[in-house]
Design a protein around this motif. Structure first.
Motif, PDB file in Angstrom:
ATOM      1  N   LYS A   1       2.084   7.405  -1.111  1.00 51.72           N
ATOM      2  CA  LYS A   1       0.852   6.247  -0.788  1.00 51.72           C
ATOM      3  C   LYS A   1      -0.405   7.292  -0.671  1.00 51.72           C
ATOM      4  O   LYS A   1      -1.467   6.959  -0.114  1.00 51.72           O
ATOM      5  CB  LYS A   1       1.154   5.491   0.250  1.00 51.72           C
ATOM      6  CG  LYS A   1       2.253   4.372  -0.162  1.00 51.72           C
ATOM      7  CD  LYS A   1       1.878   3.171   0.999  1.00 51.72           C
ATOM      8  CE  LYS A   1       2.749   2.125   0.499  1.00 51.72           C
ATOM      9  NZ  LYS A   1       2.400   0.876   1.240  1.00 51.72           N
ATOM     10  N   ALA A   2      -0.223   8.781  -0.670  1.00 52.85           N
ATOM     11  CA  ALA A   2      -1.410   9.492  -0.414  1.00 52.85           C
ATOM     12  C   ALA A   2      -1.184  10.741  -1.520  1.00 52.85           C
ATOM     13  O   ALA A   2      -0.169  11.183  -1.499  1.00 52.85           O
ATOM     14  CB  ALA A   2      -1.390  10.038   1.002  1.00 52.85           C
ATOM     15  N   TRP A   3      -2.228  11.172  -1.975  1.00 54.88           N
ATOM     16  CA  TRP A   3      -2.120  12.174  -3.226  1.00 54.88           C
ATOM     17  C   TRP A   3      -3.614  12.768  -3.379  1.00 54.88           C
ATOM     18  O   TRP A   3      -4.705  12.269  -2.986  1.00 54.88           O
ATOM     19  CB  TRP A   3      -1.506  11.849  -4.345  1.00 54.88           C
ATOM     20  CG  TRP A   3      -2.351  11.038  -5.100  1.00 54.88           C
ATOM     21  CD1 TRP A   3      -3.016  11.266  -6.178  1.00 54.88           C
ATOM     22  CD2 TRP A   3      -2.223   9.447  -5.208  1.00 54.88           C
ATOM     23  NE1 TRP A   3      -3.839   9.831  -6.706  1.00 54.88           N
ATOM     24  CE2 TRP A   3      -2.978   8.899  -6.268  1.00 54.88           C
ATOM     25  CE3 TRP A   3      -1.358   8.363  -4.660  1.00 54.88           C
ATOM     26  CZ2 TRP A   3      -3.080   7.591  -6.512  1.00 54.88           C
ATOM     27  CZ3 TRP A   3      -1.403   7.307  -4.849  1.00 54.88           C
ATOM     28  CH2 TRP A   3      -2.375   6.764  -5.765  1.00 54.88           C
ATOM     29  N   THR A   4      -3.517  13.769  -4.063  1.00 55.30           N
ATOM     30  CA  THR A   4      -4.990  14.631  -4.395  1.00 55.30           C
ATOM     31  C   THR A   4      -5.060  14.620  -5.818  1.00 55.30           C
ATOM     32  O   THR A   4      -4.143  14.656  -6.536  1.00 55.30           O
ATOM     33  CB  THR A   4      -5.009  15.955  -3.606  1.00 55.30           C
ATOM     34  OG1 THR A   4      -4.019  16.875  -4.241  1.00 55.30           O
ATOM     35  CG2 THR A   4      -4.838  15.885  -2.216  1.00 55.30           C
ATOM     36  N   GLY A   5      -6.227  14.801  -6.111  1.00 53.51           N
ATOM     37  CA  GLY A   5      -6.562  15.081  -7.537  1.00 53.51           C
ATOM     38  C   GLY A   5      -6.787  13.660  -8.273  1.00 53.51           C
ATOM     39  O   GLY A   5      -6.519  12.651  -7.714  1.00 53.51           O
TER      40      GLY A   5
ATOM     41  N   MET B   1      -5.281  -1.588   1.071  1.00 51.97           N
ATOM     42  CA  MET B   1      -6.358  -1.303   0.510  1.00 51.97           C
ATOM     43  C   MET B   1      -6.244   0.366   0.259  1.00 51.97           C
ATOM     44  O   MET B   1      -5.720   1.011   0.774  1.00 51.97           O
ATOM     45  CB  MET B   1      -7.244  -1.281   1.830  1.00 51.97           C
ATOM     46  CG  MET B   1      -8.746  -0.562   1.771  1.00 51.97           C
ATOM     47  SD  MET B   1      -9.647  -1.487   0.535  1.00 51.97           S
ATOM     48  CE  MET B   1     -11.125  -0.952   0.902  1.00 51.97           C
ATOM     49  N   ILE B   2      -7.199   0.538  -0.981  1.00 48.37           N
ATOM     50  CA  ILE B   2      -7.183   1.840  -1.547  1.00 48.37           C
ATOM     51  C   ILE B   2      -8.185   2.653  -0.966  1.00 48.37           C
ATOM     52  O   ILE B   2      -9.601   1.793  -0.950  1.00 48.37           O
ATOM     53  CB  ILE B   2      -7.104   1.875  -3.027  1.00 48.37           C
ATOM     54  CG1 ILE B   2      -5.787   1.365  -3.275  1.00 48.37           C
ATOM     55  CG2 ILE B   2      -7.347   3.151  -3.473  1.00 48.37           C
ATOM     56  CD1 ILE B   2      -5.812   0.865  -4.831  1.00 48.37           C
ATOM     57  N   THR B   3      -8.260   3.697  -0.525  1.00 47.77           N
ATOM     58  CA  THR B   3      -9.479   4.574  -0.154  1.00 47.77           C
ATOM     59  C   THR B   3      -9.332   5.951  -0.873  1.00 47.77           C
ATOM     60  O   THR B   3      -8.486   6.711  -0.961  1.00 47.77           O
ATOM     61  CB  THR B   3      -9.324   4.808   1.433  1.00 47.77           C
ATOM     62  OG1 THR B   3      -9.327   3.720   2.116  1.00 47.77           O
ATOM     63  CG2 THR B   3     -10.547   5.794   1.998  1.00 47.77           C
TER      64      THR B   3
ATOM     65  N   PHE C   1     -11.708  -0.604  -4.201  1.00 47.05           N
ATOM     66  CA  PHE C   1     -11.281   0.685  -3.461  1.00 47.05           C
ATOM     67  C   PHE C   1     -12.578   0.567  -2.521  1.00 47.05           C
ATOM     68  O   PHE C   1     -13.747   0.573  -2.899  1.00 47.05           O
ATOM     69  CB  PHE C   1     -10.947   1.898  -4.068  1.00 47.05           C
ATOM     70  CG  PHE C   1     -12.081   2.257  -4.998  1.00 47.05           C
ATOM     71  CD1 PHE C   1     -13.123   3.482  -4.543  1.00 47.05           C
ATOM     72  CD2 PHE C   1     -12.517   1.759  -6.208  1.00 47.05           C
ATOM     73  CE1 PHE C   1     -13.922   3.808  -5.151  1.00 47.05           C
ATOM     74  CE2 PHE C   1     -13.290   2.427  -7.055  1.00 47.05           C
ATOM     75  CZ  PHE C   1     -14.139   3.180  -6.333  1.00 47.05           C
ATOM     76  N   GLU C   2     -12.187   1.491  -1.492  1.00 50.40           N
ATOM     77  CA  GLU C   2     -13.428   2.007  -0.504  1.00 50.40           C
ATOM     78  C   GLU C   2     -13.433   3.577  -0.843  1.00 50.40           C
ATOM     79  O   GLU C   2     -12.697   4.179  -0.961  1.00 50.40           O
ATOM     80  CB  GLU C   2     -13.127   1.672   0.869  1.00 50.40           C
ATOM     81  CG  GLU C   2     -13.924   2.324   1.880  1.00 50.40           C
ATOM     82  CD  GLU C   2     -13.790   2.259   3.353  1.00 50.40           C
ATOM     83  OE1 GLU C   2     -14.404   2.676   4.169  1.00 50.40           O
ATOM     84  OE2 GLU C   2     -12.656   1.921   3.701  1.00 50.40           O
TER      85      GLU C   2
ATOM     86  N   SER D   1      -7.680  19.737  -1.042  1.00 51.09           N
ATOM     87  CA  SER D   1      -8.621  19.381  -2.206  1.00 51.09           C
ATOM     88  C   SER D   1      -8.895  17.849  -2.379  1.00 51.09           C
ATOM     89  O   SER D   1      -8.450  17.045  -1.826  1.00 51.09           O
ATOM     90  CB  SER D   1      -7.829  19.951  -3.494  1.00 51.09           C
ATOM     91  OG  SER D   1      -6.579  19.517  -3.887  1.00 51.09           O
ATOM     92  N   LEU D   2      -9.875  17.583  -3.029  1.00 48.50           N
ATOM     93  CA  LEU D   2     -10.302  16.267  -3.522  1.00 48.50           C
ATOM     94  C   LEU D   2      -9.972  15.825  -5.124  1.00 48.50           C
ATOM     95  O   LEU D   2     -10.105  16.840  -5.753  1.00 48.50           O
ATOM     96  CB  LEU D   2     -11.782  16.124  -3.089  1.00 48.50           C
ATOM     97  CG  LEU D   2     -11.954  16.395  -1.562  1.00 48.50           C
ATOM     98  CD1 LEU D   2     -13.668  16.566  -1.237  1.00 48.50           C
ATOM     99  CD2 LEU D   2     -11.693  15.313  -0.683  1.00 48.50           C
ATOM    100  N   PRO D   3     -10.152  14.666  -5.238  1.00 46.63           N
ATOM    101  CA  PRO D   3     -10.170  13.397  -4.110  1.00 46.63           C
ATOM    102  C   PRO D   3      -8.795  13.333  -3.367  1.00 46.63           C
ATOM    103  O   PRO D   3      -8.025  13.849  -3.931  1.00 46.63           O
ATOM    104  CB  PRO D   3     -10.434  12.281  -4.951  1.00 46.63           C
ATOM    105  CG  PRO D   3      -9.712  12.702  -6.453  1.00 46.63           C
ATOM    106  CD  PRO D   3     -10.079  14.087  -6.565  1.00 46.63           C
ATOM    107  N   VAL D   4      -8.636  12.753  -2.264  1.00 45.69           N
ATOM    108  CA  VAL D   4      -7.515  12.231  -1.688  1.00 45.69           C
ATOM    109  C   VAL D   4      -7.643  10.605  -1.961  1.00 45.69           C
ATOM    110  O   VAL D   4      -8.621   9.861  -1.402  1.00 45.69           O
ATOM    111  CB  VAL D   4      -7.671  12.747  -0.150  1.00 45.69           C
ATOM    112  CG1 VAL D   4      -6.409  12.013   0.496  1.00 45.69           C
ATOM    113  CG2 VAL D   4      -7.612  14.134  -0.079  1.00 45.69           C
ATOM    114  N   VAL D   5      -6.515  10.186  -2.451  1.00 46.95           N
ATOM    115  CA  VAL D   5      -6.432   8.804  -2.637  1.00 46.95           C
ATOM    116  C   VAL D   5      -5.212   8.311  -1.841  1.00 46.95           C
ATOM    117  O   VAL D   5      -4.122   8.909  -1.510  1.00 46.95           O
ATOM    118  CB  VAL D   5      -5.938   8.282  -4.187  1.00 46.95           C
ATOM    119  CG1 VAL D   5      -5.857   6.864  -4.164  1.00 46.95           C
ATOM    120  CG2 VAL D   5      -6.970   9.011  -5.201  1.00 46.95           C
ATOM    121  N   VAL D   6      -5.684   7.122  -0.930  1.00 42.55           N
ATOM    122  CA  VAL D   6      -4.816   6.695   0.213  1.00 42.55           C
ATOM    123  C   VAL D   6      -4.461   5.319   0.128  1.00 42.55           C
ATOM    124  O   VAL D   6      -5.670   4.647  -0.190  1.00 42.55           O
ATOM    125  CB  VAL D   6      -5.407   7.127   1.685  1.00 42.55           C
ATOM    126  CG1 VAL D   6      -4.155   6.875   2.583  1.00 42.55           C
ATOM    127  CG2 VAL D   6      -5.292   8.751   1.826  1.00 42.55           C
TER     128      VAL D   6
END
Length: 78
Positions: free
Chosen positions: A64-68, A1-3, A27-28, A49-54
């Protein structure tokens, strides 16, 4: 699942969500202004910073987690 953790009026956040929708990737979306607990969670993991994708709630895994708005990272989801 992607958030995708984001906030209103954040262009990189919007571009990320538009890209995911355009490529039909489910995604959620979590608005950190409406969900203070989510904001505290991001701070706990050191995101500033945002967005954060997890992916799969693996906040501590840099694969599995990054910003921007990072198209190269998003393309790996295809």
């Amino acid at each position: 699942m992607i958030t995708v953790y984001s906030k209103p009026r954040c262009m990189q956040c919007e571009f990320t969500k538009i890209w995911l929708n355009k490529n039909i990737i489910p995604f959620e979306a979590v608005d950190i202004e409406a969900n203070p607990g989510a904001f505290e969670l991001l701070k706990h993991y050191g995101f500033t910073s945002l967005p954060v994708v997890v992916i799969d709630d693996e906040f501590d895994n840099p694969n599995k987690a990054w910003t921007g708005f990072q198209v190269d990272r998003l393309e790996t989801l295809l």
